[in-house]
Design an enzyme around this catalytic site. Structure first.
Site, PDB file in Angstrom:
ATOM      1  N   VAL A  97       0.803  -1.230   0.000  1.00 45.25           N
ATOM      2  CA  VAL A  97       0.000   0.000   0.000  1.00 45.25           C
ATOM      3  C   VAL A  97       0.829   1.270   0.000  1.00 45.25           C
ATOM      4  O   VAL A  97       0.277   2.363  -0.022  1.00 45.25           O
ATOM      5  CB  VAL A  97      -0.996   0.035   1.196  1.00 45.25           C
ATOM      6  CG1 VAL A  97      -2.035  -1.063   1.063  1.00 45.25           C
ATOM      7  CG2 VAL A  97      -0.269  -0.042   2.523  1.00 45.25           C
ATOM      8  N   TYR A  98       2.142   1.173   0.014  1.00 41.96           N
ATOM      9  CA  TYR A  98       2.980   2.372  -0.018  1.00 41.96           C
ATOM     10  C   TYR A  98       3.009   2.961  -1.432  1.00 41.96           C
ATOM     11  O   TYR A  98       2.860   2.245  -2.411  1.00 41.96           O
ATOM     12  CB  TYR A  98       4.420   2.064   0.377  1.00 41.96           C
ATOM     13  CG  TYR A  98       4.661   1.677   1.814  1.00 41.96           C
ATOM     14  CD1 TYR A  98       3.695   1.810   2.792  1.00 41.96           C
ATOM     15  CD2 TYR A  98       5.885   1.173   2.190  1.00 41.96           C
ATOM     16  CE1 TYR A  98       3.947   1.453   4.105  1.00 41.96           C
ATOM     17  CE2 TYR A  98       6.151   0.813   3.502  1.00 41.96           C
ATOM     18  CZ  TYR A  98       5.182   0.957   4.446  1.00 41.96           C
ATOM     19  OH  TYR A  98       5.436   0.594   5.738  1.00 41.96           O
TER      20      TYR A  98
END
Length: 186
Positions: free
Chosen positions: A31-32
């Site tokens: 999710v970065y």
């Protein structure tokens, strides 16, 4: 945080300079990067283009949803771990993840299911080692004891907030990790 704080070009420069300086551990998450999977994709493209994947250790994480529309696409259930791992492998352009970490505790999934699934991924050679991130000390201990009891893979690392100014981890996390042989990634 490639893609969010660093452009793909900056990321390539950072990776190449890091490798030249002897740094070979890269930590990311699904999710970065400002958009789900972006940081993994940038790291994967950069390492693939460098031809040095075999000289690096890549860590990524699972928990948060990549597709917010999927009500089952979060947590550390068998379904979500397997789907997330396959997607991370594609984005990272690799056959294996060196360290696959639970990004957060999941109150809806039994640790037995999670460890069993992660053990399957290790046996399939998709993951080499497993770890945790942001788990409270009691859950790190529970996972260690459950892995021992079930004969599953155990966490080799705990990545929690810990630095020279915030040393709260020393009260409980460090003793738990020392007791169960878990490394700390600050």
């Amino acid at each position: 945080m490639f893609g969010d704080r660093a452009t793909p070009e900056d990321a390539a420069t950072i990776v190449h300079r890091s490798l030249d300086a002897g740094v070979n551990f890269f930590d990311t998450s699904n999710v970065y990067g400002g958009a789900p999977g972006r940081s993994e994709s940038i790291l994967g493209e950069t390492l693939s283009a460098s031809g040095q994947r075999d000289k690096t250790l890549v860590a990524t994480k699972v928990y948060f949803p990549v597709d917010p529309a999927d009500p089952n696409g979060r947590g550390v259930s068998r379904r979500h771990i397997i789907q997330s791992c396959e997607a991370s492998l594609r984005r990272l352009q690799t056959d294996y993840i060196d360290l696959y970490q639970l990004h957060w505790a999941d109150p809806l999934t039994a640790i037995e299911e999670t460890l069993d699934t992660l053990t399957d991924l290790v046996r399939e050679a998709k993951v080499r080692y497993i770890g945790s991130s942001n788990l409270p000390p009691w859950q790190v201990a529970e996972a260690a004891l459950t892995a021992r009891w079930m004969g599953c893979e155990r966490f080799v690392s705990a990545q929690n907030y810990y630095d020279l100014l915030d040393r709260d981890a020393e009260a409980e996390l460090v003793p738990v990790c020392e007791r169960y042989g878990v490394s700390i990634l600050p």
